[in-house]
Enzyme design. Structure first.
Site, short mmCIF file in Angstrom:
data_model
loop_
_atom_site.label_atom_id
_atom_site.label_comp_id
_atom_site.label_asym_id
_atom_site.label_seq_id
_atom_site.Cartn_x
_atom_site.Cartn_y
_atom_site.Cartn_z
N LYS A 42 -45.47 35.78 -11.14
CA LYS A 42 -44.17 35.06 -10.80
C LYS A 42 -43.31 34.63 -11.78
CE LYS A 42 -46.94 32.68 -6.88
NZ LYS A 42 -47.13 31.44 -6.27
N ARG B 97 -46.50 41.91 -7.43
CA ARG B 97 -48.05 41.83 -6.90
C ARG B 97 -48.77 43.15 -6.40
NH1 ARG B 97 -49.29 36.48 -3.54
NH2 ARG B 97 -47.59 35.65 -4.80
N ASP C 115 -53.53 29.50 -7.32
CA ASP C 115 -52.88 29.17 -8.36
C ASP C 115 -52.26 27.72 -8.44
OD1 ASP C 115 -50.99 29.80 -6.12
OD2 ASP C 115 -49.49 30.38 -7.61
N ASP D 177 -50.41 25.99 -6.53
CA ASP D 177 -48.74 25.51 -6.27
C ASP D 177 -48.86 24.98 -4.82
OD1 ASP D 177 -49.01 27.99 -4.93
OD2 ASP D 177 -47.05 28.37 -6.01
N ARG D 178 -49.95 25.18 -3.90
CA ARG D 178 -49.66 24.56 -2.52
C ARG D 178 -50.93 23.74 -2.06
NH1 ARG D 178 -50.23 28.82 1.90
NH2 ARG D 178 -51.51 30.14 0.25
N SER E 134 -51.99 34.41 -6.71
CA SER E 134 -51.98 33.22 -5.72
C SER E 134 -53.30 33.36 -4.82
CB SER E 134 -50.82 33.15 -4.87
OG SER E 134 -50.73 32.04 -4.02
N HIS E 135 -53.16 33.20 -3.41
CA HIS E 135 -54.20 33.28 -2.50
C HIS E 135 -55.01 34.84 -2.32
CE1 HIS E 135 -50.61 34.11 -0.22
NE2 HIS E 135 -51.34 34.84 0.73
N HIS F 276 -45.96 24.70 0.62
CA HIS F 276 -45.15 24.55 -0.46
C HIS F 276 -44.14 23.45 -0.35
CE1 HIS F 276 -45.94 28.39 -2.48
NE2 HIS F 276 -45.86 29.00 -1.53
N ASP G 29 -54.53 26.10 -2.97
CA ASP G 29 -54.69 27.69 -3.14
C ASP G 29 -55.09 28.13 -4.71
OD1 ASP G 29 -52.25 27.44 -4.23
OD2 ASP G 29 -51.36 28.88 -3.35
#
Length: 461
Positions: free
Chosen positions: A114, A20, A246, A248-249, A104-105, A331, A244
């Site tokens: 990832k 990142r 992407d 995933d949360r 992500s966020h 998560h 978020d």
């Protein structure tokens, strides 16, 4: 890289769990191309799945990564736009390594990757990222074999069907749910997954826009769920969901517009999973509420305590064959999803639990709350290790229990506990505290902040 200046720019790109950085200052197409080639060498795979989020820089970076893969003779399975858990689905169901382009966020100027091995097995420091870091610091070997190819695949409908097959919504009552996608990938996946006759989905910020024009795609920050809470109250909805960037949360809001903590969600899903698999293990990180291991044990399960971070949770889940795992950050990990994290599957569990009975969400979740918590407090410090040592010295007396599984965790005689750990990316300490009531938690927090300030190491961020 062959250019020393490139090596210098890319040296901090590879983090502990993913890749990142700021585009293009830290992360550019040259780095993505090198990482693609290095990923083929790391995995030895002849096929690699690639997906991406809605950020403006994602298409070019994903294309450069694909060029690196193809240059080493492997085939790219271009899965297109999707959430991170969609990429995990592709990796798991096709049994191929995967690369998800997302930050992500993080704000719009960031991007990242990832990475996972075949079967959505995580890759972190010590399991492959160190080789990616080394590749970025050296000149890549010239490609000398036949080139690979790119094959477009679209598994989004199959991903949605798989998630729905894992949670039965057949008998639920009608529910109105407000969903805040934050202009992130949930705007694409929610219409596919939550397409159900008894779900009235009210969309909020579903337009895919990597500039995040409405708010940051980080639901952990209270300001970023303010619109969701207001809309839930306005609509008279049964609940709200926030994802978020992407997707995933997942974070949950009850019918009053009040936040449900990830610890409550972890306990709810754990009891549901243990009902169908009695005696199974459930992994929780050490920041989750003490109520989580208590409720897991009461449900006949085996609680397993983990360090913070997906690679640690997933490793422990695989080791113990755990049916489920949860973290304080939103998560949620499932054995039936290759031990990978998926906020969408967690959302389905919440919807099934709520829709399967008549009480409002606030009443349903009350049984999963036993203690008061501080939430995560960031404290700016000049020397995190010195600060931790000062806190440890202050609490190294009779009546306390101390461990260093992850940072410093101290348990006090009155049932209160706190954890202080250093951030991997910032000069801050992250403080989490829990106690029998809000007054005890506030007092404990005040004492800890005063202690850190008193030794001249920092202040609350």
């Amino acid at each position: 890289m062959s250019n020393p200046r490139d090596a210098h720019r890319h040296q901090h790109l590879v983090k502990a769990y993913d890749i990142r950085g700021v585009v293009p200052d830290e992360f550019d197409e040259a780095a993505a191309r090198t990482i693609g080639a290095a990923f083929v060498a790391l995995t030895g795979a002849d096929r690699i799945a690639v997906a991406r989020d809605m950020r403006g820089s994602s298409p070019a970076l994903a294309e450069a990564f694909a060029e690196g893969v193809v240059s080493r003779g492997a085939q790219v399975l271009d899965a297109g736009l999707g959430s991170t858990d969609y990429l995990y689905y592709v990796s798991g169901t096709l049994d191929v390594p995967g690369a998800m382009f997302t930050a992500s966020h993080n704000p719009a100027r960031y991007n990242g990757i990832k990475l996972c091995k075949a079967g959505a097995v995580p890759i972190g420091d010590g399991t492959g990222l160190e080789r990616i870091r080394a590749a970025l610091a050296s000149a890549p070997a010239p490609a000398d074999g036949p080139r690979g190819s790119v094959l477009r695949v679209d598994l989004l409908a199959r991903y949605a069907a798989h998630l729905r097959s894992l949670v039965d919504l057949g008998g639920i009552r009608p529910l109105k749910v407000v969903v805040d996608a934050g202009n992130g990938m949930a705007g694409l996946t929610v219409p596919e997954v939550l397409d159900h006759p008894w779900l009235d989905v009210v969309p909020l910020y579903f337009e895919l826009d990597g500039t995040f024009p409405n708010h940051e795609a980080d639901p952990m920050k209270p300001a970023n769920v303010a619109d969701l809470k207001a809309r839930v109250r306005l609509e008279g909805a049964d609940l709200g969901l926030a994802f978020d960037g992407d997707a995933d949360r997942c974070f949950v809001v009850d019918e009053r517009g009040e936040s449900i903590t990830p610890s409550q969600v972890t306990a709810l899903i754990a009891t549901r999973e243990l009902a169908r698999d009695p005696g199974a293990s459930v992994v929780h990180n050490l920041i989750t509420s003490q109520a989580v291991p208590e409720l897991v044990a009461e449900a006949g399960g085996v609680p397993v305590r983990s360090r913070v971070g997906h690679s640690f949770v997933k490793a422990l889940m695989a080791e113990h064959g755990a049916v489920f795992g949860g973290e304080h950050s939103g998560h949620y990990y499932f054995r039936d999803f290759w031990f990978a994290d998926t906020g969408m599957l967690a959302a389905l569990h919440v919807l099934a639990a709520l829709g399967g009975q008549d009480r409002p969400l606030s009443e349903l979740m009350a049984r999963y709350t036993r203690y008061a918590a501080s939430g995560e407090i960031n404290i700016e410090v000049a020397d995190p290790e010195a600060a931790l040592s000062a806190v440890e010295a202050a609490y190294s007396g009779p009546g306390t229990e101390i461990d260093r599984l992850d940072g410093l965790t101290v348990r006090l005689g009155d049932g209160s506990w706190f954890n202080v750990r250093a951030s991997n990316t910032e000069p801050v300490l992250r403080l989490n505290a829990e106690g029998p009531d809000p007054a005890a938690v506030r007092q404990l927090g005040d004492v800890l902040l005063a202690l850190v300030r008193g030794v001249g190491l920092g202040a609350a961020a």
